[in-house]
Design an enzyme around this catalytic site. Sequence first.
Site, PDB file in Angstrom:
ATOM      1  N   ARG A  73       0.850  -1.195   0.000  1.00  0.00           N
ATOM      2  CA  ARG A  73       0.000   0.000   0.000  1.00  0.00           C
ATOM      3  C   ARG A  73       0.884   1.243   0.000  1.00  0.00           C
ATOM      4  NH1 ARG A  73      -1.306   1.966   4.566  1.00  0.00           N
ATOM      5  NH2 ARG A  73      -1.980   0.034   5.542  1.00  0.00           N
ATOM      6  N   TYR A 126     -16.649  16.525 -15.434  1.00  0.00           N
ATOM      7  CA  TYR A 126     -16.980  15.107 -15.512  1.00  0.00           C
ATOM      8  C   TYR A 126     -18.026  14.761 -14.445  1.00  0.00           C
ATOM      9  CZ  TYR A 126     -16.282  10.070 -15.258  1.00  0.00           C
ATOM     10  OH  TYR A 126     -16.481   8.717 -15.227  1.00  0.00           O
ATOM     11  N   ASP A 197      -7.679  18.522 -14.591  1.00  0.00           N
ATOM     12  CA  ASP A 197      -7.996  17.159 -15.020  1.00  0.00           C
ATOM     13  C   ASP A 197      -7.607  17.086 -16.491  1.00  0.00           C
ATOM     14  OD1 ASP A 197      -9.153  14.840 -16.008  1.00  0.00           O
ATOM     15  OD2 ASP A 197     -10.952  14.997 -14.764  1.00  0.00           O
ATOM     16  N   LYS A 222      -8.384   6.064 -19.447  1.00  0.00           N
ATOM     17  CA  LYS A 222      -8.674   6.564 -20.791  1.00  0.00           C
ATOM     18  C   LYS A 222      -7.412   6.478 -21.671  1.00  0.00           C
ATOM     19  CE  LYS A 222     -12.551   7.254 -18.673  1.00  0.00           C
ATOM     20  NZ  LYS A 222     -12.849   8.475 -17.951  1.00  0.00           N
TER      21      LYS A 222
HETATM   22  C1  LIG Z   1     -13.314   8.892 -16.687  1.00  0.00           C
HETATM   23  C2  LIG Z   1     -12.974  10.225 -16.154  1.00  0.00           C
HETATM   24  C3  LIG Z   1     -12.778  10.439 -14.783  1.00  0.00           C
HETATM   25  C4  LIG Z   1     -12.973   9.340 -13.749  1.00  0.00           C
HETATM   26  O1  LIG Z   1     -12.078   8.298 -13.933  1.00  0.00           O
HETATM   27  P1  LIG Z   1     -12.404   6.757 -13.580  1.00  0.00           P
HETATM   28  O2  LIG Z   1     -11.144   6.091 -13.987  1.00  0.00           O
HETATM   29  O3  LIG Z   1     -13.598   6.365 -14.376  1.00  0.00           O
HETATM   30  O4  LIG Z   1     -12.652   6.668 -12.113  1.00  0.00           O
HETATM   31  C5  LIG Z   1     -12.427  11.720 -14.373  1.00  0.00           C
HETATM   32  N1  LIG Z   1     -12.308  12.734 -15.254  1.00  0.00           N
HETATM   33  C6  LIG Z   1     -12.520  12.562 -16.569  1.00  0.00           C
HETATM   34  C7  LIG Z   1     -12.383  13.730 -17.494  1.00  0.00           C
HETATM   35  C8  LIG Z   1     -12.861  11.312 -17.068  1.00  0.00           C
HETATM   36  O5  LIG Z   1     -13.084  11.160 -18.376  1.00  0.00           O
END
Ligand SMILES: *Cc1c(COP(=O)(O)O)cnc(C)c1O
Length: 415
Positions: A73, A126, A197, A222
């Site tokens: 962890r 998001y 982000d 992503k």
């Molecule tokens: C998918 C996404 C998230 C969240 O991520 P997860 O891996 O699904 O928890 C946050 N911000 C954006 C812009 C995203 O596309």
Amino acid sequence: MPTEPSGHSQSTSRAESAGESDVARPFKGFATRAIRKGQDPCRSTGSTIVPIYQTATFTQEAVGVHKGFDYSRSGNPTRSALETALADLEGARFGSAFGSGMAAVNGATSSFLRAGDHIVATRDIYGGTFRLFSDVLPRFGIETTYVDMADLAATRAAIQPNTKLLWIETPTNPLLTLIDIRAICALRRPGQIVVVDNTFCSPFFQRPLELGADVVMHSTTKYINGHSDVVGGIVITDNADLAAQVAFHQNAVGAVPGPQDAFLTLRGAKTLALRMREHERNAQAVAAWLATRDDVSAVYYPGLPGHPQHELAKRQMHGFGGVVSFRVRGEATRALELAKLTRVFNLATSLGGVESLICSPATMTHGSVPLAKKAELGITPDLVRLSVGIEDIEDIIDDLESALDATLEEALVPA
Ligand SMILES: *Cc1c(COP(=O)(O)O)cnc(C)c1O
């Protein structure tokens, strides 16, 4: 090497060996660093690829005497390699990986905030981030004001004496509105933290720290992993003090990725440059082709010269990404029909994988957003979002053309 500044065990042995060649002659190019940074061959076995250290604990020679790791962890060599590599791609020294993008969003907020603090966030963030900021953080005394951050005066007006964090998402989802990162950073007052982000661009197309942001977070689910087979996240910064707070949170809260997921994400990231170039090439072609169709009423893609922020996109981004949204003319059901008919495009949420995906934001990604707010944001039933993959462009366009043509009758209904 993102050694945890708080002193939690992180790679020292591998870090030092990786550091030797880096210090002597650091790799310059993005693609090279994605493949090599933090990924020197294992000194004891010669393993070319960073192994999956599938272990919960590490055996010590004497009490407190170990090779930089004591418990997975707190630190794991596979995860460390991922953190080193991804931090470097954002031009930073420190990264903390998480078990999902949402855990990373939580890491990039909760680490820095306490009860009474305030967040100013992009209006169309998001959905999961909106839910965390609206339904979870207020229980701990943290409030958020949502604002159209393309409007600098409105953003300035939203900043309160207790504002601690400015949360930027750019381009936004699904309408691909841009926020000027440099301009928002110029509004930051001492003690305030700007977090971006950067999921939609990946560090290949946008590096917010170079534009003045303090912290970057990614859903590595992503583009960074890029193969739709892992959920993960990361928080990156070059500020040692902020990095220590995130590393403390990562260990204290414990939402860490396992070594298998870290391995897969690191493997995916090796081809990030290659994939992003293809995503962009295909997305640009799809956007330009959609714009020629009479049954399509709008196309949203920052790479189109007609995009209202095309100049900002050219200035701020190193490429325009792989997400394209558009509106179809006709019956409200046409977008849904269309999404059922595509074969190259899978009907699915998420984005950034090698395979093309199609979705209806109004019912899928933004299904839980109240109708009035959806209308205000422009997320109506005629909207379609594409995550353009890296298949052959002929197949991609052929697929969209067949689906659009098959639903043409619905487009002919008088508006
Ligand atoms: C998918 C996404 C998230 C969240 O991520 P997860 O891996 O699904 O928890 C946050 N911000 C954006 C812009 C995203 O596309």
